[in-house]
Design an enzyme around this catalytic site. Structure first.
Site, mmCIF file in Angstrom:
data_model
loop_
_atom_site.group_PDB
_atom_site.id
_atom_site.type_symbol
_atom_site.label_atom_id
_atom_site.label_comp_id
_atom_site.label_asym_id
_atom_site.label_seq_id
_atom_site.Cartn_x
_atom_site.Cartn_y
_atom_site.Cartn_z
ATOM 1 N N ARG A 191 0.830 -1.199 0.000
ATOM 2 C CA ARG A 191 0.000 0.000 0.000
ATOM 3 C C ARG A 191 0.869 1.255 0.000
ATOM 4 N NH1 ARG A 191 -4.834 0.024 4.201
ATOM 5 N NH2 ARG A 191 -5.424 1.773 2.865
ATOM 6 N N CYS A 248 -1.069 6.089 8.917
ATOM 7 C CA CYS A 248 -1.421 4.759 8.410
ATOM 8 C C CYS A 248 -2.512 4.939 7.368
ATOM 9 C CB CYS A 248 -1.854 3.836 9.546
ATOM 10 S SG CYS A 248 -3.305 4.394 10.466
#
Length: 292
Positions: A191, A248
């Site tokens: 990611r 995050c």
């Protein structure tokens, strides 16, 4: 002379055996301050863990819903899990039965990736007596301790929570922060690189952010690594706790990385909106690949 980080570890983590002893003693103690056990069962794939909680939880544990109690709700420009306000968090904590002199032990279904959000929120709101169960529910089960399926209904608590005690990074500041300080992006490497993005409209990372997957702060059993191993994961610059931020996907697992950093004595800042806020804000620069 003891290492201060040993004290930090004792203040932040509890083992299954220690928690079992606390609960056994508490059952005989009667009235007075209690250790409230809170179950934060949540994953991205299964946001509601209530059914798993009902199938078996630590005796006396109260279920905490991350989506409705540990997050606010707003537009995409705020990110997927905005921080709840003080009034809403106080209302939830009173439902859990929390009083000002109580202590909290939180856990989840594995790894404490979700329960660390509760740890951060309570500390940010001025409630410091909160620890995580090292190894979470699997460690409790592995130690041979019993589960129950009865859902407790604690009497309402009286605690008052006031957020704002811990450092955070605002959207308008985080880009420059990443250039001038240390911003850790704790998502999975794929990611971070921008290979995949299952949740947000744009793949990649904030320019300057350094990838440090929070899952690697755990051993194979889902327990936090020893302090020295955790310290080695963070750069020497970060180890001072000065000018270190964590991001995050939406502010959940960044709390887990902040917890791991706290085990080393560090004190970092949370970017609450994280990538979900950055990616939903027009004209924000995006980096891809393995380098910051």
């Amino acid at each position: 002379m003891s290492d201060p980080t040993d004290d930090a570890r004792r203040d932040l983590l509890v083992t299954p055996a220690e928690l079992h002893d606390i609960l056994q003693t508490q059952a005989l103690a009667g009235d007075g301050p209690r250790t409230r056990v809170l179950d934060v069962r949540w994953t991205l794939a299964q946001p509601s863990g209530h059914s798993d909680y009902r199938s078996g939880h630590i005796p006396g544990a109260v279920y905490v819903d991350l989506e409705s109690e540990l997050s606010a709700h707003g537009g995409a420009e705020l990110g997927r899990h905005p921080l709840p306000g003080g009034e809403a968090l106080t209302h939830s904590a009173r439902r859990w039965g929390l009083h000002p002199d109580d202590s909290v032990v939180a856990y989840d279904g594995g790894g404490n990736l979700a329960s660390a959000r509760l740890w951060w929120l309570l500390r940010d709101a001025g409630f410091d007596r909160v620890r995580l169960l090292d190894g979470a529910l699997p460690a409790w089960i592995g130690a041979g301790f019993a589960l129950e399926t009865t859902e407790p209904s604690p009497d309402p608590g009286t605690v008052i929570l006031t957020p704002g005690h811990l450092p955070t990074l605002a959207l308008e500041d985080v880009g420059q922060f990443a250039q001038e300080h240390v911003l850790f992006d704790v998502r999975a490497p794929e990611r971070y690189r921008g290979d995949v993005e299952p949740m947000d409209p744009i793949a990649g990372h904030i320019p300057g952010a350094i990838n440090l997957p929070t899952s690697e702060n755990l051993d194979d059993a889902g327990r936090f690594l020893p302090t020295e191993a955790l310290r080695a994961r963070f750069s020497l610059e970060a180890a001072t706790g000065s000018g270190v931020g964590f991001s995050c996907g939406s502010g959940i697992t960044a709390s887990h990385a902040l917890f791991a950093f706290a085990l080393t004595g560090g004190n970092g800042a949370l970017f609450p909106g994280s990538w979900s806020q950055w990616a939903n804000t027009p004209d924000m620069p995006v980096a891809t690949g393995s380098t910051p």
